[in-house]
Design a protein around this motif. Structure first.
Motif, PDB file in Angstrom:
ATOM      1  N   LEU A   6       0.889  -1.335   0.003  1.00  0.00           N
ATOM      2  CA  LEU A   6      -0.075   0.385   0.204  1.00  0.00           C
ATOM      3  C   LEU A   6       1.077   1.492  -0.106  1.00  0.00           C
ATOM      4  N   LEU A   7       0.685   2.225  -0.877  1.00  0.00           N
ATOM      5  CA  LEU A   7       1.557   3.482  -1.212  1.00  0.00           C
ATOM      6  C   LEU A   7       0.743   4.398  -0.200  1.00  0.00           C
ATOM      7  N   PRO A   8       1.865   5.131   0.551  1.00  0.00           N
ATOM      8  CA  PRO A   8       1.555   6.148   0.775  1.00  0.00           C
ATOM      9  C   PRO A   8       1.270   7.319   0.341  1.00  0.00           C
ATOM     10  N   ARG A   9      -0.125   7.520   0.530  1.00  0.00           N
ATOM     11  CA  ARG A   9      -0.289   9.567   0.069  1.00  0.00           C
ATOM     12  C   ARG A   9       0.417  10.559   0.394  1.00  0.00           C
ATOM     13  N   VAL A  10       0.684  11.508  -0.470  1.00  0.00           N
ATOM     14  CA  VAL A  10       0.869  12.879  -0.024  1.00  0.00           C
ATOM     15  C   VAL A  10       0.125  14.010  -0.723  1.00  0.00           C
ATOM     16  N   PHE A  11      -0.045  14.747  -0.029  1.00  0.00           N
ATOM     17  CA  PHE A  11      -0.710  15.832  -0.381  1.00  0.00           C
ATOM     18  C   PHE A  11       0.224  17.954  -1.145  1.00  0.00           C
ATOM     19  N   LEU A  12       0.514  17.802  -2.137  1.00  0.00           N
ATOM     20  CA  LEU A  12       2.078  18.804  -2.011  1.00  0.00           C
ATOM     21  C   LEU A  12       0.489  20.075  -2.705  1.00  0.00           C
ATOM     22  N   PHE A  13       1.671  21.118  -2.246  1.00  0.00           N
ATOM     23  CA  PHE A  13       1.165  22.517  -3.337  1.00  0.00           C
ATOM     24  C   PHE A  13       2.022  23.075  -3.060  1.00  0.00           C
ATOM     25  N   THR A  14       2.324  24.459  -3.881  1.00  0.00           N
ATOM     26  CA  THR A  14       3.638  25.333  -3.672  1.00  0.00           C
ATOM     27  C   THR A  14       2.784  26.908  -3.212  1.00  0.00           C
ATOM     28  N   SER A  15       3.705  26.872  -1.634  1.00  0.00           N
ATOM     29  CA  SER A  15       3.175  28.034  -1.289  1.00  0.00           C
ATOM     30  C   SER A  15       4.556  29.348  -1.593  1.00  0.00           C
ATOM     31  N   GLY A  16       3.913  30.430  -1.773  1.00  0.00           N
ATOM     32  CA  GLY A  16       5.384  31.420  -1.853  1.00  0.00           C
ATOM     33  C   GLY A  16       6.703  31.456  -2.272  1.00  0.00           C
ATOM     34  N   ARG A  18       7.669  27.783  -2.521  1.00  0.00           N
ATOM     35  CA  ARG A  18       8.096  26.688  -2.271  1.00  0.00           C
ATOM     36  C   ARG A  18       7.470  25.534  -2.599  1.00  0.00           C
ATOM     37  N   ASP A  19       8.197  24.552  -2.416  1.00  0.00           N
ATOM     38  CA  ASP A  19       6.898  23.097  -2.952  1.00  0.00           C
ATOM     39  C   ASP A  19       7.019  22.384  -1.781  1.00  0.00           C
ATOM     40  N   MET A  20       5.936  22.322  -1.331  1.00  0.00           N
ATOM     41  CA  MET A  20       5.217  21.787   0.364  1.00  0.00           C
ATOM     42  C   MET A  20       4.401  20.764   0.175  1.00  0.00           C
ATOM     43  N   LYS A  21       5.092  19.552   1.372  1.00  0.00           N
ATOM     44  CA  LYS A  21       4.583  18.098   1.128  1.00  0.00           C
ATOM     45  C   LYS A  21       4.200  17.830   2.207  1.00  0.00           C
ATOM     46  N   LEU A  22       2.892  17.893   2.302  1.00  0.00           N
ATOM     47  CA  LEU A  22       1.421  17.354   3.990  1.00  0.00           C
ATOM     48  C   LEU A  22       1.783  15.789   3.466  1.00  0.00           C
ATOM     49  N   ALA A  23       1.532  15.590   5.177  1.00  0.00           N
ATOM     50  CA  ALA A  23       1.442  14.177   5.031  1.00  0.00           C
ATOM     51  C   ALA A  23      -0.197  13.680   5.458  1.00  0.00           C
ATOM     52  N   ASP A  24      -0.407  12.276   4.958  1.00  0.00           N
ATOM     53  CA  ASP A  24      -2.303  12.379   5.215  1.00  0.00           C
ATOM     54  C   ASP A  24      -1.960  11.866   7.240  1.00  0.00           C
ATOM     55  N   PRO A  25      -3.147  12.801   6.710  1.00  0.00           N
ATOM     56  CA  PRO A  25      -3.207  12.902   8.792  1.00  0.00           C
ATOM     57  C   PRO A  25      -4.840  12.132   8.791  1.00  0.00           C
ATOM     58  N   GLU A  26      -5.088  11.575   8.114  1.00  0.00           N
ATOM     59  CA  GLU A  26      -5.894   9.917   8.261  1.00  0.00           C
ATOM     60  C   GLU A  26      -6.239   9.300   6.926  1.00  0.00           C
ATOM     61  N   SER A  27      -6.307   8.256   6.333  1.00  0.00           N
ATOM     62  CA  SER A  27      -5.916   7.371   5.610  1.00  0.00           C
ATOM     63  C   SER A  27      -7.508   7.337   5.260  1.00  0.00           C
ATOM     64  N   ARG A  28      -7.948   7.925   5.693  1.00  0.00           N
ATOM     65  CA  ARG A  28     -10.101   7.430   5.671  1.00  0.00           C
ATOM     66  C   ARG A  28     -10.727   8.563   5.251  1.00  0.00           C
ATOM     67  N   TYR A  29      -9.510   9.818   4.662  1.00  0.00           N
ATOM     68  CA  TYR A  29     -10.097  10.776   4.814  1.00  0.00           C
ATOM     69  C   TYR A  29      -9.927  10.957   2.882  1.00  0.00           C
ATOM     70  N   THR A  30     -11.215  11.296   2.617  1.00  0.00           N
ATOM     71  CA  THR A  30     -11.197  12.185   1.145  1.00  0.00           C
ATOM     72  C   THR A  30     -10.457  13.048   0.826  1.00  0.00           C
ATOM     73  N   LYS A  35      -8.115  18.352   2.185  1.00  0.00           N
ATOM     74  CA  LYS A  35      -7.925  19.857   2.487  1.00  0.00           C
ATOM     75  C   LYS A  35      -8.401  20.944   2.743  1.00  0.00           C
ATOM     76  N   HIS A  36      -9.497  20.229   3.324  1.00  0.00           N
ATOM     77  CA  HIS A  36     -10.221  20.836   4.646  1.00  0.00           C
ATOM     78  C   HIS A  36     -10.123  20.977   5.939  1.00  0.00           C
ATOM     79  N   PHE A  37      -8.926  19.772   6.115  1.00  0.00           N
ATOM     80  CA  PHE A  37      -8.527  19.856   7.174  1.00  0.00           C
ATOM     81  C   PHE A  37      -7.663  20.672   7.458  1.00  0.00           C
ATOM     82  N   TYR A  38      -6.304  20.481   6.380  1.00  0.00           N
ATOM     83  CA  TYR A  38      -5.195  21.490   6.023  1.00  0.00           C
ATOM     84  C   TYR A  38      -5.187  22.940   5.744  1.00  0.00           C
TER      85      TYR A  38
END
Length: 72
Positions: A6-16, A18-30, A35-38
């Motif tokens: 099972l591959l881990p999910r990561v969430f990416l975005f660019t701010s200022g 800089r590329d940011m990598k956010l960990a998956d807070p809960e695997s059940r979340y869509t 997005k709403h969590f962060y």
């Protein structure tokens, strides 16, 4: 013998710039729920749309794409 992983999910975005990598807070979340969590920590995400999933670097990557600050 073949094994699956099972591959881990990561969430990416660019701010200022800089590329940011956010960990998956809960695997059940869509991805939308993640997005709403962060969005509490990164308000720019409130108007972002989600691209993905893409598989790269042994991860399932979703990208939050914002249009804030772009013209045209």
């Amino acid at each position: 013998m073949m094994t699956t992983q099972l591959l881990p999910r990561v969430f990416l975005f660019t701010s200022g710039g800089r590329d940011m990598k956010l960990a998956d807070p809960e695997s059940r979340y869509t991805p939308e729920e993640v997005k709403h969590f962060y969005a509490g920590s990164y308000p720019i995400l409130t108007n972002a749309h989600i691209e993905g999933p893409n598989i790269a670097e042994d991860e399932v990557q979703y990208r939050f794409v914002t249009t804030l600050g772009t013209k045209g």
